[in-house]
Design a protein around this motif. Structure first.
Motif, PDB file in Angstrom:
ATOM      1  N   GLN A  94      -3.986  -8.573   0.774  1.00 28.53           N
ATOM      2  CA  GLN A  94      -4.476  -7.445   0.085  1.00 28.53           C
ATOM      3  C   GLN A  94      -3.810  -7.384  -1.348  1.00 28.53           C
ATOM      4  O   GLN A  94      -4.215  -7.428  -2.528  1.00 28.53           O
ATOM      5  CB  GLN A  94      -4.310  -6.045   0.539  1.00 28.53           C
ATOM      6  CG  GLN A  94      -4.560  -4.789  -0.439  1.00 28.53           C
ATOM      7  CD  GLN A  94      -3.985  -3.514   0.256  1.00 28.53           C
ATOM      8  OE1 GLN A  94      -4.039  -3.464   1.468  1.00 28.53           O
ATOM      9  NE2 GLN A  94      -3.725  -2.479  -0.499  1.00 28.53           N
ATOM     10  N   LYS A 138      -5.474  -8.314  -4.918  1.00 25.90           N
ATOM     11  CA  LYS A 138      -5.867  -7.059  -5.787  1.00 25.90           C
ATOM     12  C   LYS A 138      -4.489  -6.639  -6.708  1.00 25.90           C
ATOM     13  O   LYS A 138      -4.699  -6.036  -7.751  1.00 25.90           O
ATOM     14  CB  LYS A 138      -6.094  -5.855  -5.085  1.00 25.90           C
ATOM     15  CG  LYS A 138      -7.557  -6.186  -4.131  1.00 25.90           C
ATOM     16  CD  LYS A 138      -7.790  -4.778  -3.424  1.00 25.90           C
ATOM     17  CE  LYS A 138      -9.190  -5.299  -2.489  1.00 25.90           C
ATOM     18  NZ  LYS A 138      -9.459  -4.137  -1.673  1.00 25.90           N
ATOM     19  N   GLU A 139      -3.439  -7.068  -6.281  1.00 27.36           N
ATOM     20  CA  GLU A 139      -2.215  -6.657  -7.130  1.00 27.36           C
ATOM     21  C   GLU A 139      -1.025  -7.847  -7.146  1.00 27.36           C
ATOM     22  O   GLU A 139      -0.206  -7.499  -6.496  1.00 27.36           O
ATOM     23  CB  GLU A 139      -1.631  -5.277  -6.553  1.00 27.36           C
ATOM     24  CG  GLU A 139      -2.617  -4.157  -6.374  1.00 27.36           C
ATOM     25  CD  GLU A 139      -1.882  -2.931  -5.766  1.00 27.36           C
ATOM     26  OE1 GLU A 139      -0.918  -2.273  -6.339  1.00 27.36           O
ATOM     27  OE2 GLU A 139      -2.395  -2.511  -4.682  1.00 27.36           O
TER      28      GLU A 139
END
Length: 98
Positions: A75, A79-80
């Motif tokens: 994740q 996304k980050e």
């Protein structure tokens, strides 16, 4: 006559969906992983993405399973990606104060 139009449209639609799924779940993850690893190398960080997330949450006092850590790594990677540097900085700050 209608089959002459429906069959090619169906084949193109299936190929388009398959291509998108391959990109989204294979190629995008590969490129994200490569980008994060390049960034970690650029800053001379020897720890892997998994190790950074694991140590970060251990320092926070949270116990996560390896599967949960792997999901978080994916994740964050997709996304980050800047979170890996922030987590590493936090780990470094904690090791200085201890």
């Amino acid at each position: 006559m209608a089959f002459a139009v429906i069959i090619p449209i169906t084949i193109v639609a299936i190929l388009g969906i398959a291509g998108y799924l391959i990109y989204r779940f294979v190629i995008f993850d590969y490129l994200s992983n490569k980008s994060v690893n390049d960034t970690l190398q650029k800053y001379r960080i020897d720890k892997s993405q998994f190790e950074i997330v694991k140590e970060y949450f251990e320092n926070k006092g949270e116990s996560l399973s390896n599967q949960e850590i792997s999901q978080l790594v994916k994740q964050y990677r997709q996304k980050e990606p800047e979170q890996f540097l922030a987590m590493y900085d936090s780990l470094r700050e904690n090791s200085r104060t201890d």
